[in-house]
Scaffold this active site. Structure first.
Site, PDB file in Angstrom:
ATOM      1  N   ASP A  13       8.461  22.940 -18.170  1.00 21.58           N
ATOM      2  CA  ASP A  13       8.832  21.726 -17.579  1.00 21.58           C
ATOM      3  C   ASP A  13       9.430  20.611 -18.241  1.00 21.58           C
ATOM      4  OD1 ASP A  13       8.484  19.296 -16.127  1.00 21.58           O
ATOM      5  OD2 ASP A  13       6.270  19.341 -16.352  1.00 21.58           O
ATOM      6  N   LYS A  74      16.700  12.393 -18.671  1.00 16.82           N
ATOM      7  CA  LYS A  74      16.756  13.098 -17.595  1.00 16.82           C
ATOM      8  C   LYS A  74      17.333  12.240 -16.423  1.00 16.82           C
ATOM      9  CE  LYS A  74      13.797  15.982 -14.479  1.00 16.82           C
ATOM     10  NZ  LYS A  74      12.203  16.359 -14.676  1.00 16.82           N
ATOM     11  N   GLU A 179      10.055  21.714  -9.204  1.00 18.05           N
ATOM     12  CA  GLU A 179       8.853  21.528  -9.573  1.00 18.05           C
ATOM     13  C   GLU A 179       7.764  21.360  -8.607  1.00 18.05           C
ATOM     14  OE1 GLU A 179       9.875  17.397 -11.145  1.00 18.05           O
ATOM     15  OE2 GLU A 179      10.973  18.135 -12.950  1.00 18.05           O
ATOM     16  N   ASP A 206       4.067  14.763  -6.048  1.00 19.63           N
ATOM     17  CA  ASP A 206       4.561  14.927  -7.582  1.00 19.63           C
ATOM     18  C   ASP A 206       5.468  13.606  -7.833  1.00 19.63           C
ATOM     19  OD1 ASP A 206       5.479  15.741  -9.856  1.00 19.63           O
ATOM     20  OD2 ASP A 206       6.541  17.311  -9.323  1.00 19.63           O
TER      21      ASP A 206
END
Length: 618
Positions: A13, A74, A179, A206
């Site tokens: 992850d 990211k 994800e 999420d």
């Protein structure tokens, strides 16, 4: 079915703020702790003059070395430098981002005595390498294969950038996995719903450090099918921190009439304090931020309540609920028909987020049974086990059906995007369309490929374009082209076009590289990543050799303090040995790193003295 691999495959992850790695071992998924014993690792890289840190050590450098400590990379993956979100984030980052080739954001740091530029993929590769090394140390074997997760709402460029980062890190990325889908796998195995014949509609909420995804899935009989997905690749804990940071910056300006926004160190210290305050406010109703000498010798103190924090972020929290509504409405499913709402991501610990979500679902209990920080890595590890032919029969028979998050189309007349693959189409998918010439006897044609939900092409995201030259020349509409759109299992787009003419055809394939790394750049970065790894290994060996020499010096000093040695060894030799030990200890205090053999040779001299002392004291 995949052939069974003899080497382990891991699930990673790759998060905005923290990353996590897991593997299938001993008939279960194991979350792998790092060298600090932590089950998650900060997605952070710090550069110093002679060394580079990744993870916990890098985060510890953030306040001391803010301009050379890179975090939240990211948010740069697959984006252009001119992107509004990049320009906005840059104002709050302590490190410098500059405009690189092709409107690509490059990170500028001081390293090894010079300024170096790194692409976002390179920094992400350093984090992936760290996770790979963590897994190798734990599993006791080399790792090559991995499943890496991305937000469901990542576009084509962001997915390909993540895959490129894996390649630079020396990984074979077996699959790019969404994800929320990974979290759904974790929930399914944790609750045993994955093997149940009773169909359940599960909503995965999420909310992580930098991205937000909502996915609505159905789970039954070993099949996990994504119905719809929605989200925001620029919404998460970082934004909540930044809201509080801006509040404190404005408070300091109001009270002290000084602006700290241009001071990287002060900004970084206040950002860290804001993050800590946010975490504390999830368990208590009030906290305080107190920083000594924050700016120009001025201390900063401020009390903040949970209510004030919620007020600062209420628009962002409401945006989350609006996304939930859009997701289940797109699927044509009433919110009352959703059986389970699963919380994933560290930011779901915020009480206001939970309250708004619970209120929206009319008081439904939210599922908190899976670990919010580890669920995505858990699901990725299950997928890695399946792809490598490992795991139980239940894993081998698991079927995952994902969807594409954004519509894909081709530009038509009047700058209109003609949708070829609508969003929420199950993947992998392949669709073909026929295009015609629009001008008499034209000699070439250009295809522009877009993703997005707007009608006008300019309002969507241009993925790329390509042209066919020397085509069959004929009156408009007579020359035709077969254009094929294919989205693979990783959610990455491939587009090809061919013109059937007498005697043959012409074809070109587009795998969007606009604004991204070329093969030559990737090859260069792979080579440099290996060079950095070797440099890191050499530095570690020097540190270990230095520490070993220091241990030997202090051991020898303790030996000379032993009464048995003092009584049997001549005082002259003791003085000589003590002088040699003191000389080494002083040398170490003022030492700049030397080659390993220098430390080892000095250690050997001390070991010989130690042996001689031991013999004399017999």
């Amino acid at each position: 079915m995949a052939e069974r691999s003899t080497t382990p495959a891991i699930g990673i992850d790759l998060g905005t703020t923290y990353s996590c790695v897991a593997a299938w071992r001993h008939d279960r998924v194991e979350i792998i702790p790092n060298d600090q014993g932590n089950r998650t690792t900060p997605s952070c890289v710090a550069f110093k003059e002679t060394e580079r840190f990744v993870g916990d050590a890098a985060k510890n450098e953030a306040t001391r070395n803010p301009t050379n400590t890179v975090f939240a990379v990211k948010r740069l993956m697959g984006r252009r430098f001119s992107d509004v979100s990049v320009q906005s984030d840059m104002k709050l980052w302590s490190y410098k981002v500059i405009d690189g080739d092709g409107d690509r954001p490059n990170i500028l740091v001081d390293y090894q005595g010079t300024q170096k530029q790194f692409a976002a993929e390179e920094i992400s590769a350093m984090i992936l390498t760290k996770m790979k090394e963590v897994a190798e140390a734990f599993l006791g074997s080399s790792i090559k294969n991995a499943v890496v997760t991305v937000p469901a709402y990542f576009n084509d460029a962001q997915r390909q950038a993540t895959k490129d980062a894996g390649l630079i890190a020396g990984l074979n990325v077996m699959r790019i996995m969404d994800e929320p889908t990974a979290a759904a796998v974790a929930y399914g195995f944790d609750s045993n719903d994955v093997s149940s014949a009773v169909k359940k509609n599960v909503l995965i909420f999420d909310l992580g450090g930098g991205t937000f995804d909502v996915s609505l899935l159905s789970i039954s009989c070993g099949v996990i099918e994504v119905k719809t997905t929605a989200g925001d690749t620029h919404l998460g804990g970082e934004d909540f921190d930044n809201c509080m940071l801006n509040h404190f910056v404005e408070e300091f300006r109001r009270k002290q009439r000084k602006d700290i926004s241009s001071n990287p160190r002060a900004l970084r210290r206040l950002k860290t304090a804001s993050e800590q305050a946010k975490r504390i406010l999830s368990t208590t109703t009030e906290t305080a931020v107190h920083l000594d000498c924050l700016y120009e010798g001025i201390d900063f103190y401020s009390a903040i309540t949970r209510a004030r924090f919620e007020e600062l972020n209420i628009d962002l929290f409401k945006k989350c609920i609006e996304t939930v509504k859009r997701c289940h409405e797109d699927a044509g499913i009433d919110k009352n028909d959703i059986d389970v709402v699963v919380l994933v991501g560290g930011s779901t610990r915020i009480p206001k987020v939970q309250q708004l979500l619970k209120d929206y679902f009319s008081g439904m209990d939210l599922c908190k049974s899976i670990h919010p920080d580890e669920a995505v890595a858990y699901g990725a590890a299950v997928q890695a086990a399946k792809l490598s032919g490992q795991g139980t029969e239940e894993i081998k028979n698991l079927v995952l059906i994902d969807v594409t998050p954004l519509s894909i189309g081709i530009e038509g007349l009047g700058d209109i995007t003609n949708v070829v693959i609508p969003r929420n189409t199950p993947i992998p998918v392949q669709k073909k369309v026929v295009r015609k010439t629009v001008v008499d006897f034209q000699s070439n044609v250009t295809f522009k490929i877009y993703e997005g939900e707007r009608v006008r092409s300019e309002d969507n995201n241009l993925l790329g374009q390509f042209s066919l030259y020397d085509i069959h020349r004929a009156p408009r509409g007579e020359t035709k082209f077969n254009v094929t759109f294919e989205i693979d299992i990783n959610g990455i787009l491939h587009v090809s076009a061919e013109e059937p003419i007498s005697g043959g055809k012409k074809q070109i394939t587009l795998i969007n590289r606009e604004g991204r790394l070329s093969k030559e750049e990737i090859d260069r970065m792979v080579h440099e990543a290996e060079r950095y790894r070797i440099e890191d290994d050499q530095f570690k060996k020097k540190v270990l050799a230095k520490n070993s020499l220091e241990d030997e010096a202090y051991s020898l000093r303790r030996l000379m303090e032993d009464e048995k040695v003092i009584s049997k060894v001549a005082s002259g030799y003791l003085e000589y040995t003590a002088g040699a030990v003191d000389k080494v200890i002083n040398w170490l205090k003022h030492d700049v790193p030397k080659d390993v053999y220098v430390y080892n040779s000095k250690k050997k001299e001390l070991q010989e003295m130690c042996s001689k002392l031991s013999e004399m004291s017999l």
